[in-house]
Design an enzyme around this catalytic site. Structure first.
Site, PDB file in Angstrom:
ATOM      1  N   LYS A  48       0.796  -1.231   0.000  1.00 34.15           N
ATOM      2  CA  LYS A  48       0.000   0.000   0.000  1.00 34.15           C
ATOM      3  C   LYS A  48       0.830   1.283   0.000  1.00 34.15           C
ATOM      4  O   LYS A  48       0.394   2.328   0.492  1.00 34.15           O
ATOM      5  CB  LYS A  48      -1.003   0.025   1.188  1.00 34.15           C
ATOM      6  CG  LYS A  48      -1.809  -1.217   1.406  1.00 34.15           C
ATOM      7  CD  LYS A  48      -2.243  -1.945   0.169  1.00 34.15           C
ATOM      8  CE  LYS A  48      -3.322  -1.287  -0.642  1.00 34.15           C
ATOM      9  NZ  LYS A  48      -3.585  -2.118  -1.888  1.00 34.15           N
ATOM     10  N   HIS A 108       6.910  -7.538  -2.215  1.00 33.86           N
ATOM     11  CA  HIS A 108       6.748  -6.842  -0.931  1.00 33.86           C
ATOM     12  C   HIS A 108       7.606  -7.541   0.136  1.00 33.86           C
ATOM     13  O   HIS A 108       7.500  -7.224   1.314  1.00 33.86           O
ATOM     14  CB  HIS A 108       5.296  -6.909  -0.438  1.00 33.86           C
ATOM     15  CG  HIS A 108       4.291  -6.184  -1.277  1.00 33.86           C
ATOM     16  ND1 HIS A 108       4.442  -4.885  -1.691  1.00 33.86           N
ATOM     17  CD2 HIS A 108       3.077  -6.578  -1.751  1.00 33.86           C
ATOM     18  CE1 HIS A 108       3.365  -4.515  -2.388  1.00 33.86           C
ATOM     19  NE2 HIS A 108       2.532  -5.531  -2.444  1.00 33.86           N
ATOM     20  N   SER A 138      -4.789   2.559   4.402  1.00 33.17           N
ATOM     21  CA  SER A 138      -4.967   1.934   3.091  1.00 33.17           C
ATOM     22  C   SER A 138      -5.006   0.409   3.234  1.00 33.17           C
ATOM     23  O   SER A 138      -5.831  -0.273   2.603  1.00 33.17           O
ATOM     24  CB  SER A 138      -3.818   2.364   2.164  1.00 33.17           C
ATOM     25  OG  SER A 138      -3.963   1.803   0.898  1.00 33.17           O
TER      26      SER A 138
HETATM   27  S1  PPS Z   1      -0.397  -3.056  -3.233  1.00 35.27           S
HETATM   28  O1  PPS Z   1      -1.649  -3.862  -3.148  1.00 35.27           O
HETATM   29  O2  PPS Z   1       0.389  -3.197  -2.003  1.00 35.27           O
HETATM   30  O3  PPS Z   1       0.408  -3.345  -4.416  1.00 35.27           O
HETATM   31  O4  PPS Z   1      -0.914  -1.550  -3.281  1.00 35.27           O
HETATM   32  P1  PPS Z   1      -0.067  -0.285  -3.761  1.00 35.27           P
HETATM   33  O5  PPS Z   1      -0.208  -0.133  -5.212  1.00 35.27           O
HETATM   34  O6  PPS Z   1       1.287  -0.309  -3.153  1.00 35.27           O
HETATM   35  O7  PPS Z   1      -0.831   0.900  -3.014  1.00 35.27           O
HETATM   36  C1  PPS Z   1      -2.173   1.223  -3.254  1.00 35.27           C
HETATM   37  C2  PPS Z   1      -2.335   2.662  -2.785  1.00 35.27           C
HETATM   38  O8  PPS Z   1      -1.709   3.534  -3.757  1.00 35.27           O
HETATM   39  C3  PPS Z   1      -2.707   4.410  -4.280  1.00 35.27           C
HETATM   40  N1  PPS Z   1      -2.413   4.709  -5.686  1.00 35.27           N
HETATM   41  C4  PPS Z   1      -2.098   5.931  -6.130  1.00 35.27           C
HETATM   42  N2  PPS Z   1      -1.942   7.109  -5.498  1.00 35.27           N
HETATM   43  C5  PPS Z   1      -1.638   8.177  -6.254  1.00 35.27           C
HETATM   44  N3  PPS Z   1      -1.496   8.135  -7.590  1.00 35.27           N
HETATM   45  C6  PPS Z   1      -1.645   6.991  -8.278  1.00 35.27           C
HETATM   46  N4  PPS Z   1      -1.510   6.961  -9.601  1.00 35.27           N
HETATM   47  C7  PPS Z   1      -1.951   5.807  -7.536  1.00 35.27           C
HETATM   48  N5  PPS Z   1      -2.174   4.520  -7.876  1.00 35.27           N
HETATM   49  C8  PPS Z   1      -2.443   3.857  -6.736  1.00 35.27           C
HETATM   50  C9  PPS Z   1      -4.007   3.648  -4.084  1.00 35.27           C
HETATM   51  O9  PPS Z   1      -5.111   4.496  -4.195  1.00 35.27           O
HETATM   52  C10 PPS Z   1      -3.790   3.090  -2.693  1.00 35.27           C
HETATM   53  O10 PPS Z   1      -3.826   4.094  -1.680  1.00 35.27           O
HETATM   54  P2  PPS Z   1      -5.153   4.523  -0.882  1.00 35.27           P
HETATM   55  O11 PPS Z   1      -4.657   5.426   0.213  1.00 35.27           O
HETATM   56  O12 PPS Z   1      -5.777   3.269  -0.353  1.00 35.27           O
HETATM   57  O13 PPS Z   1      -6.004   5.257  -1.859  1.00 35.27           O
END
Ligand code: PPS
Length: 295
Positions: A48, A108, A138
């Site tokens: 996340k 991860h 998240s």
């Molecule tokens: S995972 O399942 O661990 O691979 O998730 P991960 O991709 O690391 O994290 C998901 C969170 O990143 C946000 N997210 C973004 N934020 C800003 N810009 C972009 N383009 C973007 N893409 C993914 C996503 O909304 C999750 O955060 P939260 O706070 O839940 O919205």
């Protein structure tokens, strides 16, 4: 596809002291056969923290900003997730078989569980870290929507588990610090989600330099636009909506949920925040790592 209950909401399984989603723990044995290549690039994060965002940016960079090419498959196929394994879906290792070099890889895993071949081959790593409070919130919503995790319980009990490192992949504190320290001996570009939110162009420049590529300014602008939260939320090849609802129920919570810094403020109570800050100060006391929990 209606999946049997027996593959969902299972307790975490401990491997070398690290709690993991059971199916991912089971995948670590077969992952021993994985052979890294020196031209691989590993995207490593605590869950996340912006993994999918950086994966999409890198796939665009590797395809010179060609949006059509980046529509060829869902992000978890374009960037194989090494330890991924869930019955009924292609595992990370299976996805790798069809991935041409130079490969982008995702993990991860904490260092204790990382396949040694990645270190031996000096595979370049882009590590993305995000402030712990936004990660916790998240992660809580993700536990709800992705049923390969155990039931998250209440927010208060989940936060206690997060602080104690009793969530999948273990303690956030150790993860961000050990990969930070690895910079001293391994080629790692260490990025922060908050910096990417603040100035994506600056961070993309850093990525380009690290991977030894250059792109015209207009292509970089296209990448920024294509990988914005708004665009990725609507992009089925980036937003995980191609997976069956049994695995991820976006009606419970979207994978692309809010995509902001500081959302924790709408979730933490004053008491939770005070307790978290005190524990955090203790855990991070000896680290030179500094995070921003608001912009
Ligand atoms: S995972 O399942 O661990 O691979 O998730 P991960 O991709 O690391 O994290 C998901 C969170 O990143 C946000 N997210 C973004 N934020 C800003 N810009 C972009 N383009 C973007 N893409 C993914 C996503 O909304 C999750 O955060 P939260 O706070 O839940 O919205």
């Amino acid at each position: 596809m209606e999946q049997g209950q027996d593959i969902f909401r299972l307790p975490l399984e401990y491997v070398k002291g690290v709690p993991l989603i059971k199916h991912f723990a089971d995948a670590l044995g077969p992952l021993q056969s994985f052979q890294a290549r020196p031209d691989d690039l590993l995207i490593s994060t605590y869950p996340k923290s912006g993994t999918t965002w950086v994966c999409e940016i890198l796939d665009m960079i590797y395809h010179d900003g060609d949006m059509e090419k980046c529509q060829r498959a869902p992000i978890f196929i374009r960037v194989p997730f090494l330890e991924f394994s869930v019955p009924g879906l292609p595992s990370g290792l299976e996805s790798l078989k069809d991935t041409p070099a130079p490969r982008l890889l995702k993990t991860h895993l904490p260092l204790a569980l990382l396949p040694q071949t990645l270190l031996d081959q000096k595979v370049k790593v882009i590590y993305v870290a995000r402030n712990a409070k936004d990660v916790a919130v998240s992660y809580y919503h993700f536990y709800h929507m992705a049923r390969v995790h155990p039931d998250p319980g209440t927010w208060d009990s989940f936060l206690e588990k997060f602080m104690a490192g009793e969530v999948s992949y273990g303690p956030w504190y150790q993860h961000v610090q050990e990969w930070w320290e690895l910079r001293n001996t391994h080629p790692i570009l260490y990025l922060f989600y908050e910096d990417m939110k603040e100035n994506p162009k600056r961070e993309i420049w850093k990525i380009l330099k690290f991977v030894g590529r250059s792109l015209p300014e207009e292509t970089i602008d296209r990448i920024i636009q294509y990988t914005s939260f708004k665009e990725m939320k609507e992009n089925p090849m980036a937003n995980y909506s191609t997976l069956s609802r049994d695995f991820m129920d976006h009606e419970v919570s979207a994978f692309m949920r809010k995509g902001i810094t500081g959302d924790w403020k709408s979730t933490f109570t004053v008491a939770q925040n005070e307790r978290f800050d005190a524990y955090y100060a203790e855990k991070m006391a000896r680290s030179s790592l500094k995070f921003r929990a608001q912009l």
